[in-house]
Design an enzyme around this catalytic site. Structure first.
Site, PDB file in Angstrom:
ATOM      1  N   CYS A   6      43.058 -63.581  59.024  1.00  0.00           N
ATOM      2  CA  CYS A   6      42.331 -64.345  60.129  1.00  0.00           C
ATOM      3  C   CYS A   6      41.519 -62.772  60.630  1.00  0.00           C
ATOM      4  CB  CYS A   6      43.174 -64.733  61.367  1.00  0.00           C
ATOM      5  SG  CYS A   6      43.831 -66.241  61.021  1.00  0.00           S
ATOM      6  N   HIS A  45      43.078 -70.851  60.210  1.00  0.00           N
ATOM      7  CA  HIS A  45      44.453 -70.280  59.654  1.00  0.00           C
ATOM      8  C   HIS A  45      45.175 -71.465  59.267  1.00  0.00           C
ATOM      9  CE1 HIS A  45      48.056 -68.067  59.449  1.00  0.00           C
ATOM     10  NE2 HIS A  45      48.583 -68.814  59.833  1.00  0.00           N
ATOM     11  N   ASN A  85      49.550 -68.523  45.412  1.00  0.00           N
ATOM     12  CA  ASN A  85      51.348 -68.398  45.568  1.00  0.00           C
ATOM     13  C   ASN A  85      51.601 -69.030  47.114  1.00  0.00           C
ATOM     14  OD1 ASN A  85      51.449 -66.931  43.231  1.00  0.00           O
ATOM     15  ND2 ASN A  85      50.824 -65.130  44.310  1.00  0.00           N
ATOM     16  N   GLY A  91      55.960 -65.494  45.327  1.00  0.00           N
ATOM     17  CA  GLY A  91      55.230 -64.281  45.585  1.00  0.00           C
ATOM     18  C   GLY A  91      54.086 -64.309  46.661  1.00  0.00           C
ATOM     19  N   HIS A  98      45.382 -68.621  50.601  1.00  0.00           N
ATOM     20  CA  HIS A  98      44.179 -67.890  49.729  1.00  0.00           C
ATOM     21  C   HIS A  98      44.464 -68.293  48.222  1.00  0.00           C
ATOM     22  CE1 HIS A  98      47.971 -65.210  50.207  1.00  0.00           C
ATOM     23  NE2 HIS A  98      47.638 -64.752  49.106  1.00  0.00           N
ATOM     24  N   HIS A 100      43.786 -66.485  44.774  1.00  0.00           N
ATOM     25  CA  HIS A 100      43.366 -65.539  43.983  1.00  0.00           C
ATOM     26  C   HIS A 100      42.328 -66.083  42.911  1.00  0.00           C
ATOM     27  CE1 HIS A 100      46.619 -62.902  45.114  1.00  0.00           C
ATOM     28  NE2 HIS A 100      47.300 -64.040  45.506  1.00  0.00           N
TER      29      HIS A 100
HETATM   30  P1  5GP Z   1      49.921 -62.976  47.608  1.00  0.00           P
HETATM   31  O1  5GP Z   1      50.796 -61.903  47.347  1.00  0.00           O
HETATM   32  O2  5GP Z   1      50.340 -63.596  49.252  1.00  0.00           O
HETATM   33  O3  5GP Z   1      49.605 -64.103  46.784  1.00  0.00           O
HETATM   34  O4  5GP Z   1      48.490 -62.115  47.903  1.00  0.00           O
HETATM   35  C1  5GP Z   1      48.068 -61.521  48.824  1.00  0.00           C
HETATM   36  C2  5GP Z   1      47.125 -60.479  48.445  1.00  0.00           C
HETATM   37  O5  5GP Z   1      46.388 -60.106  49.678  1.00  0.00           O
HETATM   38  C3  5GP Z   1      47.703 -59.517  47.349  1.00  0.00           C
HETATM   39  O6  5GP Z   1      47.046 -59.581  46.171  1.00  0.00           O
HETATM   40  C4  5GP Z   1      47.148 -58.169  48.254  1.00  0.00           C
HETATM   41  O7  5GP Z   1      46.733 -57.066  47.354  1.00  0.00           O
HETATM   42  C5  5GP Z   1      45.902 -58.728  49.203  1.00  0.00           C
HETATM   43  N1  5GP Z   1      46.000 -58.055  50.480  1.00  0.00           N
HETATM   44  C6  5GP Z   1      46.893 -57.730  51.218  1.00  0.00           C
HETATM   45  N2  5GP Z   1      46.295 -57.046  52.434  1.00  0.00           N
HETATM   46  C7  5GP Z   1      45.208 -56.921  52.076  1.00  0.00           C
HETATM   47  C8  5GP Z   1      44.025 -56.319  52.808  1.00  0.00           C
HETATM   48  O8  5GP Z   1      44.207 -56.120  53.950  1.00  0.00           O
HETATM   49  N3  5GP Z   1      42.694 -56.433  52.367  1.00  0.00           N
HETATM   50  C9  5GP Z   1      42.570 -57.107  51.135  1.00  0.00           C
HETATM   51  N4  5GP Z   1      41.339 -57.139  50.659  1.00  0.00           N
HETATM   52  N5  5GP Z   1      43.555 -57.648  50.263  1.00  0.00           N
HETATM   53  C10 5GP Z   1      44.734 -57.577  51.008  1.00  0.00           C
HETATM   54 ZN    ZN Z   2      45.522 -66.318  59.421  1.00  0.00          ZN
END
Ligand code: 5GP
Ligand code: ZN
Length: 112
Positions: A6, A45, A85, A91, A98, A100
């Site tokens: 957010c 959100h 995820n 994960g 989000h 990826h």
């Molecule tokens: P998840 O593990 O929830 O699937 O993905 C979260 C992603 O957010 C991870 O790949 C991590 O590298 C990325 N991430 C976490 N904090 C930040 C941030 O402050 N800035 C950016 N650009 N990416 C972030």
């Molecule tokens: Zn949020």
């Protein structure tokens, strides 16, 4: 709310944006797992894919339209992978929906 994505969506935490409109933002992942690795998020959100229902699902369709646009703009003609995820055991570390979007290397299946 103390949500890092957010804050990124609001511009309170800096990010390297590759796309933004009124509903979504796409920015480079801080810890890229591929030569091209962006996160596409709704500005609204939503905690995870488990919270998608008919009231908020339109933004998911929009995210996939944006992904196709990014792929075209960035020349990702060899293909790309989109992953969301959902939940800790899958994960998920940031509890804001989000997607990826990764490209630039070969990917294993189902992991890697
Ligand atoms: P998840 O593990 O929830 O699937 O993905 C979260 C992603 O957010 C991870 O790949 C991590 O590298 C990325 N991430 C976490 N904090 C930040 C941030 O402050 N800035 C950016 N650009 N990416 C972030
Ligand atoms: Zn949020």
């Amino acid at each position: 709310m103390d949500c890092i994505f957010c804050k990124i969506a609001a511009g309170e935490i800096p990010s390297t944006k590759v796309y933004e409109d009124d509903k979504v933002i796409a920015f480079n992942d801080l810890d890229p797992q591929a030569p091209f690795h962006v996160l596409i998020i709704p500005k609204e959100h939503i905690a995870s894919a488990a919270q998608i229902d008919e009231s908020n699902s339109a933004v998911v369709a929009h995210i996939f339209e944006v992904a196709a646009k990014i792929a075209s703009e960035q020349g990702l003609s060899d293909g790309f992978r989109i992953v969301s995820n959902c939940g800790e055991s899958a994960g998920q570390t940031v509890m804001h929906l989000h997607f990826h979007m990764m490209a630039g290397r070969d990917f294993g299946w189902p992991a890697g």
